[in-house]
Design a protein around this motif. Structure first.
Motif, PDB file in Angstrom:
ATOM      1  N   UNK A 182     -33.923 -20.776  -4.210  1.00 56.63           N
ATOM      2  CA  UNK A 182     -35.313 -21.197  -4.026  1.00 56.63           C
ATOM      3  C   UNK A 182     -36.123 -21.099  -5.303  1.00 56.63           C
ATOM      4  N   UNK A 183     -35.937 -20.006  -6.046  1.00 58.94           N
ATOM      5  CA  UNK A 183     -36.683 -19.866  -7.306  1.00 58.94           C
ATOM      6  C   UNK A 183     -36.297 -20.984  -8.273  1.00 58.94           C
ATOM      7  N   UNK A 184     -35.006 -21.153  -8.453  1.00 62.17           N
ATOM      8  CA  UNK A 184     -34.545 -22.183  -9.377  1.00 62.17           C
ATOM      9  C   UNK A 184     -34.883 -23.578  -8.878  1.00 62.17           C
ATOM     10  N   UNK A 185     -34.701 -23.818  -7.607  1.00 62.52           N
ATOM     11  CA  UNK A 185     -34.970 -25.146  -7.049  1.00 62.52           C
ATOM     12  C   UNK A 185     -36.430 -25.526  -7.189  1.00 62.52           C
ATOM     13  N   UNK A 186     -37.306 -24.573  -6.875  1.00 63.03           N
ATOM     14  CA  UNK A 186     -38.743 -24.842  -7.036  1.00 63.03           C
ATOM     15  C   UNK A 186     -39.061 -25.081  -8.505  1.00 63.03           C
ATOM     16  N   UNK A 187     -38.408 -24.325  -9.389  1.00 62.29           N
ATOM     17  CA  UNK A 187     -38.644 -24.476 -10.821  1.00 62.29           C
ATOM     18  C   UNK A 187     -38.137 -25.802 -11.349  1.00 62.29           C
ATOM     19  N   UNK A 188     -37.015 -26.253 -10.842  1.00 64.52           N
ATOM     20  CA  UNK A 188     -36.506 -27.572 -11.235  1.00 64.52           C
ATOM     21  C   UNK A 188     -37.507 -28.641 -10.797  1.00 64.52           C
ATOM     22  N   UNK A 189     -38.047 -28.481  -9.610  1.00 60.95           N
ATOM     23  CA  UNK A 189     -39.054 -29.438  -9.129  1.00 60.95           C
ATOM     24  C   UNK A 189     -40.286 -29.418 -10.041  1.00 60.95           C
ATOM     25  N   UNK A 190     -40.694 -28.237 -10.472  1.00 56.54           N
ATOM     26  CA  UNK A 190     -41.849 -28.120 -11.375  1.00 56.54           C
ATOM     27  C   UNK A 190     -41.545 -28.815 -12.710  1.00 56.54           C
ATOM     28  N   UNK A 191     -40.363 -28.541 -13.254  1.00 51.22           N
ATOM     29  CA  UNK A 191     -39.994 -29.145 -14.536  1.00 51.22           C
ATOM     30  C   UNK A 191     -39.854 -30.655 -14.434  1.00 51.22           C
ATOM     31  N   UNK A 192     -39.332 -31.120 -13.308  1.00 53.24           N
ATOM     32  CA  UNK A 192     -39.192 -32.565 -13.102  1.00 53.24           C
ATOM     33  C   UNK A 192     -40.573 -33.211 -12.982  1.00 53.24           C
ATOM     34  N   UNK A 193     -41.484 -32.540 -12.276  1.00 52.13           N
ATOM     35  CA  UNK A 193     -42.846 -33.066 -12.128  1.00 52.13           C
ATOM     36  C   UNK A 193     -43.565 -33.106 -13.479  1.00 52.13           C
ATOM     37  N   UNK A 194     -43.309 -32.110 -14.284  1.00 49.14           N
ATOM     38  CA  UNK A 194     -43.947 -31.998 -15.604  1.00 49.14           C
ATOM     39  C   UNK A 194     -43.513 -33.126 -16.540  1.00 49.14           C
ATOM     40  N   UNK A 195     -42.359 -33.720 -16.262  1.00 53.47           N
ATOM     41  CA  UNK A 195     -41.775 -34.684 -17.204  1.00 53.47           C
ATOM     42  C   UNK A 195     -41.641 -36.094 -16.632  1.00 53.47           C
TER      43      UNK A 195
END
Lengths: 336, 341
Positions: B73-86
């Motif tokens: 969950x931590x990594x998955x949410x973070x991947x979503x954040x990084x994908x949204x950022x880019x």
């Protein structure tokens, strides 16, 4: 120089033009002088809060970013000034940020710990150890999904390698074969706690095996060794073959932050590392291979000093944010 | 259970669908409209999601756009954040909102703050979907209501749809929003049917809905509590007590104007929410009335009905007792209306 003798030269001398190598030396000096300037400004009360200096780690930052373009992304750490400059940021706007000015990269809202320059692909330093690791994987996912060939270089420290985010991020980057290069700057201590004590494996790069990706440990103060490891990892990422883990062994000369009293390491250890200054090593290497002469190298350092002095003046002259703008930038509609 | 729907444009063609189907419809429309939209989450592909919300979307849009994530969950949410950022617009499904506790770092420290920390130079247009609430017998770690937690964080927007039409409209609004939005979906509502407008539309974030007009007492409720409040109001109507029921819909930003206007009309306020009563959404609603000119209109002390000061229990009778039920709402609203509080 004859082709057949070139293979005996260090990687960096073979791989990069004299102009690129001189630019790398300039950036290393700029990082050192920027941080010394920031430290002095802090002592003089011009900068408040705290900061985490990377003096002694300049080769790792600059060599890691040698083959990146502005389209490539980096995620950085609380010790991120060097990464920011290596990726192409302007020291004037960086100083302005440290001085809390509207003219700073983050309009005075982020400071040292959140310094970023999105236009050059720097997605930001991060105040949370390991915070940038999953974000870098997300940036890699974007590149892959949109069919772009840019890569993301994720800087993190030895401390972050024991965060859960490290495990989750490396695993996901590997199962999806994303173009991410994980660059661990192992400077031997997470604040005061020795990496050798806190980490179950001898080398952090050993952990790459658990994620089915290549892992390599290099002398992080050897510009050429770092550049070569990154060259291989970046090529692999651009070819769609997935992530890599590179561990740069290095050392921070200063304490963790401004509150550090250096109780956990000896003067001898610090002096030993200082005697192996990565900038002087790289400079000597360039002189030895005829890339630059002593006068040329001095001129680069002098120009960097001038740039830092001009940057501080730019920062001082900039306006402070309006007090009424405290909630500006929380949401898009409040942005300028 | 059938939802009362409030379609502002009567000419819009509607179709009956469940709350879960309405959310799926929203995601399908988003995937069709925008190639940068991706869905991420645990078991959202072939399995169709733990609550069958994503359903067959992986068959329609493929594994690259409907991505199963590892249990990270931590990594998955973070991947979503990084994908949204880019450049992507990810919708990340938490299997249960409780598991967002594993990802607080990325939601609270990163997603919510990146735009601000970077001085407006970056945006994180991510949507986190969170199946929420009690009533399923899943006990303490699969039944919580965290909307007040996230509502306390500047940089986040937090919505709680109570009907299929709003579930679709608020999700599409969340996706259109340039900032991170958390959508709390109540698990007991997934099978509820209602009329849902066809095609693309958005329900504005930050706007409450008056779902029943009344003059005697204002009941502000959210998610499944809206339906329990309407049930209570229907019974009170037979006694001649006319309760006004407001569906909060959005916890952050909160619709001060609608609540203040209603309290000025009725002079009495009952807040009903499933999250733990203390320091919950009802505290904010009570305070905003106390601070406003509606305070002068109050004819009785403000009342709050919220979750018990306990984890959600397993035993079904205890579980029901741990959160507000229609009978309890009816009782407090009646006392308020009769001046017995």
């Amino acid at each position: 120089m004859a082709r057949d003798t070139q293979e005996n030269l260090p990687f960096a001398i073979r791989a990069f033009s004299p102009e690129q190598l001189k630019e790398a030396l300039r950036k290393m000096h700029l990082i050192r002088l920027f941080e010394e300037g920031a430290e002095e400004s802090y002592m003089r009360g011009l900068i408040h809060g705290t900061m985490h200096l990377s003096i002694g780690q300049e080769a790792s930052a600059v060599a890691s970013c040698m083959e990146l373009t502005d389209a490539d992304k980096i995620t950085s750490t609380h010790r991120g000034h060097g990464h920011c400059i290596a990726k192409g940021a302007d020291v004037g706007r960086m100083f302005a940020e440290f001085f809390g000015k509207e003219t700073g990269y983050c309009h005075g809202r982020g400071g040292s710990m959140h310094i970023a320059d999105v236009k050059t692909g720097n997605l930001g330093a991060n105040g949370i150890v390991g915070g940038g690791l999953p974000i870098a994987v997300g940036a890699g996912l974007t590149a892959k999904r949109l069919g772009r060939d840019d890569v993301t270089l994720c800087f993190f420290g030895d401390g972050a390698n024991n965060e859960g985010a490290f495990h989750e991020a490396l695993n996901m980057a590997s199962i999806w074969k994303l173009p991410v290069i994980f660059v661990c700057e192992n400077n031997k201590y997470g604040m005061s706690t020795a990496a050798a004590y806190a980490t179950a494996v001898p080398n952090i790069s050993d952990r790459a095996a658990a994620y089915a990706m290549p892992g390599v440990t290099v002398d992080g103060n050897d510009f050429s060794a770092v550049a070569e490891a990154l060259h291989i990892a970046i090529a692999r990422a651009r070819a769609g073959e997935g992530p890599s883990l590179v561990e740069n062994l290095t050392y921070r000369w200063r304490g963790h932050s401004k509150s550090d009293r250096n109780r956990y390491r000896t003067k001898d250890e610090i002096e030993d590392w200082m005697s192996r200054d990565p900038i002087q090593r790289f400079r000597a290497e360039l002189v030895a291979h005829g890339i630059i002469d002593e006068a040329g190298a001095d001129a680069i350092e002098t120009a960097a000093k001038d740039a830092v002095a001009a940057g501080i003046e730019f920062a001082k002259a900039g306006p402070a944010p309006a007090i009424t703008d405290v909630t500006k930038f929380v949401h898009a509609e409040e942005a300028a | 259970m059938n939802a009362q729907t409030h379609i502002s444009q009567p000419e819009t063609k509607t179709r009956e669908m469940s709350y879960a189907e309405a959310i799926r419809d929203a995601m399908a429309i988003a995937l069709e409209r925008d190639p940068t939209v991706i869905l991420m989450g645990e078991d959202i592909g072939t399995y169709g999601g733990a609550f069958q919300v994503t359903g067959d979307l992986v068959e329609r849009f493929g594994k690259d756009r409907v991505m199963d994530t590892p249990i990270s969950e931590l990594g998955g949410a973070g991947v979503a954040v990084g994908a949204a950022l880019t450049g992507l617009k990810p919708i990340y499904e938490f299997q249960f909102s409780d598991f967002a506790a594993l990802a607080m770092e990325q939601i609270v420290n990163q997603a919510a703050k990146l735009r601000y920390m970077l001085g407006g130079e970056a945006a994180v247009p991510v949507v986190f979907r969170m199946p929420s609430g009690s009533g399923t017998g899943a006990a303490a770690q699969h039944s919580q209501s965290f909307e007040a937690w996230f509502g306390h964080v500047p940089g986040l927007k937090v919505v709680q749809p109570s009907t299929p039409a709003d579930a679709k409209g608020l999700l599409l609004a969340a996706l259109a929003d340039p900032d991170p939005v958390i959508v709390f979906e109540h698990k007991l509502l997934y099978k509820m049917k209602g009329e849902v407008p066809e095609g693309y539309y958005t329900t504005p974030i930050g706007k409450a809905a008056v779902v029943r007009q009344g003059k005697d007492v204002t009941i502000v409720a959210s998610a499944i509590m809206v339906h329990r409040a309407l049930e209570a109001a229907a019974k009170l109507a037979k006694e001649g007590i006319e309760a006004e029921v407001i569906d909060l819909r959005s916890v952050r930003p909160i619709d001060r104007e609608t609540i203040i206007a209603s309290v000025k009309k009725t002079g009495k306020l009952l807040c009903v929410y499933e999250g733990v009563r203390t320091l919950g959404v009802g505290a904010e609603i009570s305070a905003l009335i106390a601070e406003s000119d509606a305070f002068d209109y109050l004819d009785a002390p403000i009342q709050r009905l919220g979750g018990a000061e306990a984890p959600i229990p397993y035993n079904p009778d205890l579980e029901r007792a741990a959160v507000p039920q229609a009978a309890g709402i009816e009782d407090v609203a009646r006392k308020l209306a009769r001046g017995q509080v």
